[in-house]
Design an enzyme around this catalytic site. Structure first.
Site, PDB file in Angstrom:
ATOM      1  N   GLY A   1      -4.622  -6.841   8.833  1.00  0.00           N
ATOM      2  CA  GLY A   1      -3.339  -6.566   9.112  1.00  0.00           C
ATOM      3  C   GLY A   1      -2.980  -5.092   9.149  1.00  0.00           C
TER       4      GLY A   1
ATOM      5  N   GLU B   1     -10.971 -10.960   8.628  1.00  0.00           N
ATOM      6  CA  GLU B   1     -10.384 -12.124   8.153  1.00  0.00           C
ATOM      7  C   GLU B   1     -11.283 -13.526   8.314  1.00  0.00           C
ATOM      8  OE1 GLU B   1      -9.067 -10.055  10.289  1.00  0.00           O
ATOM      9  OE2 GLU B   1      -6.914  -9.918  10.157  1.00  0.00           O
TER      10      GLU B   1
HETATM   11  N1  DAK Z   1      -4.726  -8.078  -0.345  1.00  0.00           N
HETATM   12  C1  DAK Z   1      -4.230  -8.064  -1.919  1.00  0.00           C
HETATM   13  N2  DAK Z   1      -4.787  -7.282  -2.532  1.00  0.00           N
HETATM   14  C2  DAK Z   1      -5.831  -6.375  -2.061  1.00  0.00           C
HETATM   15  C3  DAK Z   1      -6.337  -6.394  -0.545  1.00  0.00           C
HETATM   16  C4  DAK Z   1      -5.696  -7.487   0.293  1.00  0.00           C
HETATM   17  N3  DAK Z   1      -5.587  -7.345   1.400  1.00  0.00           N
HETATM   18  N4  DAK Z   1      -7.205  -5.646  -0.457  1.00  0.00           N
HETATM   19  C5  DAK Z   1      -7.370  -4.908  -1.702  1.00  0.00           C
HETATM   20  N5  DAK Z   1      -6.727  -5.560  -2.606  1.00  0.00           N
HETATM   21  C6  DAK Z   1      -6.747  -5.221  -3.992  1.00  0.00           C
HETATM   22  C7  DAK Z   1      -7.944  -6.040  -4.655  1.00  0.00           C
HETATM   23  O1  DAK Z   1      -7.713  -7.078  -5.104  1.00  0.00           O
HETATM   24  C8  DAK Z   1      -7.813  -4.901  -6.051  1.00  0.00           C
HETATM   25  O2  DAK Z   1      -7.063  -5.197  -6.785  1.00  0.00           O
HETATM   26  P1  DAK Z   1      -7.340  -5.554  -8.353  1.00  0.00           P
HETATM   27  O3  DAK Z   1      -8.483  -6.310  -8.389  1.00  0.00           O
HETATM   28  O4  DAK Z   1      -7.681  -4.135  -9.134  1.00  0.00           O
HETATM   29  O5  DAK Z   1      -6.166  -6.073  -8.933  1.00  0.00           O
HETATM   30  C9  DAK Z   1      -7.700  -3.498  -5.273  1.00  0.00           C
HETATM   31  O6  DAK Z   1      -6.843  -3.514  -4.190  1.00  0.00           O
HETATM   32  C10 DAK Z   1      -8.810  -2.603  -5.074  1.00  0.00           C
HETATM   33  O7  DAK Z   1      -9.651  -3.219  -4.495  1.00  0.00           O
HETATM   34  P2  DAK Z   1     -10.984  -3.491  -4.430  1.00  0.00           P
HETATM   35  O8  DAK Z   1     -11.374  -3.249  -5.974  1.00  0.00           O
HETATM   36  O9  DAK Z   1     -11.634  -4.599  -3.654  1.00  0.00           O
HETATM   37  O10 DAK Z   1     -11.718  -2.069  -3.957  1.00  0.00           O
HETATM   38  P3  DAK Z   1     -12.743  -1.775  -3.292  1.00  0.00           P
HETATM   39  O11 DAK Z   1     -13.134  -0.175  -3.025  1.00  0.00           O
HETATM   40  O12 DAK Z   1     -14.314  -2.287  -3.991  1.00  0.00           O
HETATM   41  O13 DAK Z   1     -12.902  -2.635  -1.728  1.00  0.00           O
HETATM   42  C11 DAK Z   1     -11.920  -3.300   0.231  1.00  0.00           C
HETATM   43  C12 DAK Z   1     -12.004  -2.140  -0.650  1.00  0.00           C
HETATM   44  C13 DAK Z   1     -10.955  -2.838   1.279  1.00  0.00           C
HETATM   45  C14 DAK Z   1     -13.370  -3.564   1.013  1.00  0.00           C
HETATM   46  C15 DAK Z   1     -11.700  -4.763  -0.389  1.00  0.00           C
HETATM   47  O14 DAK Z   1     -10.744  -4.461  -1.170  1.00  0.00           O
HETATM   48  C16 DAK Z   1     -11.516  -5.785   0.573  1.00  0.00           C
HETATM   49  O15 DAK Z   1     -12.173  -6.408   1.200  1.00  0.00           O
HETATM   50  N6  DAK Z   1     -10.100  -5.989   0.685  1.00  0.00           N
HETATM   51  C17 DAK Z   1      -9.830  -7.161   1.613  1.00  0.00           C
HETATM   52  C18 DAK Z   1      -9.642  -6.792   3.134  1.00  0.00           C
HETATM   53  C19 DAK Z   1      -9.512  -8.114   3.876  1.00  0.00           C
HETATM   54  O16 DAK Z   1      -9.963  -9.107   3.872  1.00  0.00           O
HETATM   55  N7  DAK Z   1      -8.166  -7.720   4.617  1.00  0.00           N
HETATM   56  C20 DAK Z   1      -7.733  -8.980   5.588  1.00  0.00           C
HETATM   57  C21 DAK Z   1      -6.798  -9.545   4.912  1.00  0.00           C
HETATM   58  S1  DAK Z   1      -5.899 -10.914   5.997  1.00  0.00           S
HETATM   59  C22 DAK Z   1       0.417 -11.694  10.208  1.00  0.00           C
HETATM   60  C23 DAK Z   1       0.431 -10.684   9.782  1.00  0.00           C
HETATM   61  C24 DAK Z   1      -0.675 -10.090   9.254  1.00  0.00           C
HETATM   62  C25 DAK Z   1      -1.917 -10.945   9.094  1.00  0.00           C
HETATM   63  C26 DAK Z   1      -2.085 -12.199   9.378  1.00  0.00           C
HETATM   64  C27 DAK Z   1      -0.660 -12.968   9.983  1.00  0.00           C
HETATM   65  N8  DAK Z   1       1.659 -12.488  10.813  1.00  0.00           N
HETATM   66  C28 DAK Z   1       2.592 -11.491  11.531  1.00  0.00           C
HETATM   67  C29 DAK Z   1       1.757 -13.881  10.995  1.00  0.00           C
HETATM   68  C30 DAK Z   1      -2.916 -10.236   8.319  1.00  0.00           C
HETATM   69  C31 DAK Z   1      -4.078 -11.061   7.687  1.00  0.00           C
HETATM   70  C32 DAK Z   1      -4.890 -10.246   6.817  1.00  0.00           C
HETATM   71  O17 DAK Z   1      -4.844  -8.954   6.828  1.00  0.00           O
END
Ligand code: DAK
Length: 257
Positions: free
Chosen positions: A109, A132
Site C-alpha cells: 500500500g 503482497e
Molecule cells: N504492517 C504492520 N506492521 C508492520 C508493517 C506492515 N505492513 N511493516 C512493518 N511493520 C512493523 C513490524 O511488524 C515491526 O514491528 P514490531 O515487531 O517491532 O512491533 C516494525 O514495523 C519494524 O519492522 P521489521 O522489524 O520487520 O523491520 P525490518 O527492517 O527487519 O524489515 C520490512 C523491514 C519492510 C522488509 C518488513 O517490515 C516487511 O516485510 N514488512 C511488511 C511489508 C509488506 O508485506 N507490505 C505489504 C502489506 S499488504 C487497499 C489498500 C491497501 C492495501 C490493500 C487494500 N484497499 C484500498 C482496499 C495494501 C496492502 C498491503 O500493503
C-alpha cells in the site's frame, strides 16, 4: 490540527504531510489514512496552498497497509465495510498537484499510495515493491493496475509475482520515479520542486494535472480533444495574459491565481 500519525507543515505555498508511525515503519493503518484524508481536505480548502508533498521518514515512506489490522478480516467483513477504500481514494481525488517523496521502503500500500500521487521523487535509498504475494494476497489499492501503467507489463508482473523490491536506480530507469536525489537531500529537494510548481498560476497547474491524467483514462483522440479545450480555456485567464505579457516585456510574471 493535531494528528496521531501525521506531522503537517507548511512552507509558503507548499503543504507537507509526513507519515509519522515509526514503530511500524509508517504502516498505513485505518486511523492514519483517515487523518490523511482530513489533512488533504484542509490543504485543498486553503487557497494559500498550491502544492502538496506526501512523505515519510528516512527509513520508510510506508511499509504497506497495516498487516495486523488486516490479519483477522474475512471476505464478507472486508466487502461489507468496503475495507479502507474511501480514505485511500482521497489521494487520487486531490485537485492540487501532489508529489510523493520516498526514502526507504515504499511497499504494498505504500508503493500504491506513492503511485496515486502525481509523481514520485525518490531518495537513493528507496525500495519499492508489491510484496503482497508473500503474505498470501494481491495488491488491493491499484498495484496491479498503476504499476503496469507506470513500468509496463513485464516488470509489473515481475514485481507482483515475485514480491521483490526495486531500488531507486531501477525505479528511475523504468519510469516509476521522476528523479532520484541523495536521501539526505530529499527534504530540501522536494520543497524546491514543489515551490517551483507553486510559483506558477494555481488554476493552470490544476488544469495541466487534469489534462495529463486524461492520458490514463481515455483514448488518444478524446484526450487530445480534452487538452485542446483546456488549452483554449487558458486564453480566458488573466494569468495567461500576464505570463505571455511578462515574456514579451522580458520580466518575471506576477500570477494572481
Ligand atoms: N504492517 C504492520 N506492521 C508492520 C508493517 C506492515 N505492513 N511493516 C512493518 N511493520 C512493523 C513490524 O511488524 C515491526 O514491528 P514490531 O515487531 O517491532 O512491533 C516494525 O514495523 C519494524 O519492522 P521489521 O522489524 O520487520 O523491520 P525490518 O527492517 O527487519 O524489515 C520490512 C523491514 C519492510 C522488509 C518488513 O517490515 C516487511 O516485510 N514488512 C511488511 C511489508 C509488506 O508485506 N507490505 C505489504 C502489506 S499488504 C487497499 C489498500 C491497501 C492495501 C490493500 C487494500 N484497499 C484500498 C482496499 C495494501 C496492502 C498491503 O500493503
Amino acid at each position: 490540527m493535531a494528528y496521531k500519525h501525521l506531522i503537517v507543515e507548511t512552507h509558503e505555498k507548499v503543504g507537507v504531510i509526513f507519515f509519522d508511525r515509526p514503530e511500524a515503519l509508517n504502516a498505513l493503518c485505518e486511523e492514519l489514512v483517515q487523518e490523511l484524508g482530513q489533512a488533504l481536505d484542509i490543504f485543498e480548502d486553503d487557497s494559500n496552498i498550491h502544492v502538496i508533498v506526501l512523505t515519510g521518514s528516512h527509513k520508510a515512506f510506508a511499509a504497506g497497509a497495516d498487516i495486523r489490522e488486516m490479519q483477522s478480516k474475512t471476505y464478507v467483513s472486508a466487502y461489507m465495510e468496503d475495507f479502507i477504500t474511501q480514505g485511500w481514494e482521497r489521494v487520487t481525488q486531490c485537485r492540487k498537484p501532489i508529489i510523493a517523496t520516498v526514502a526507504g521502503y515504499a511497499l504494498g500500500g505504500g508503493c500504491e499510495m506513492a503511485m496515486m500521487c502525481d509523481f514520485i521523487i525518490a531518495g537513493d535509498n528507496a525500495q519499492f515493491g508489491q510484496p503482497e504475494i508473500t503474505i498470501g494476497t494481491i495488491p488491493g489499492a491499484g498495484g496491479t493496475q498503476r504499476l503496469a501503467r507506470y513500468i509496463g507489463k513485464s516488470k509489473a508482473m515481475d514485481m507482483c509475482l515475485t514480491g521483490r523490491m526495486m531500488d531507486a536506480e531501477e525505479a528511475e530507469r523504468c519510469g516509476l520515479v521522476s528523479r532520484v536525489v541523495p536521501a539526505g537531500q530529499l527534504k530540501g529537494e522536494d520543497i524546491k520542486v514543489a515551490s517551483k510548481i507553486a510559483s506558477f498560476s494555481l488554476p493552470v497547474t490544476m488544469m495541466a494535472k487534469e489534462a495529463v491524467n486524461q492520458a490514463f483514462e481515455t483514448t488518444l483522440t478524446s484526450g487530445l480533444k480534452f487538452e485542446r479545450r483546456v488549452f483554449h480555456a487558458t486564453f480566458d485567464l488573466e494569468d495567461r495574459r500576464e505570463g505571455m505579457s511578462a515574456f514579451v516585456e522580458k520580466r518575471e510574471p506576477n500570477f494572481k491565481n
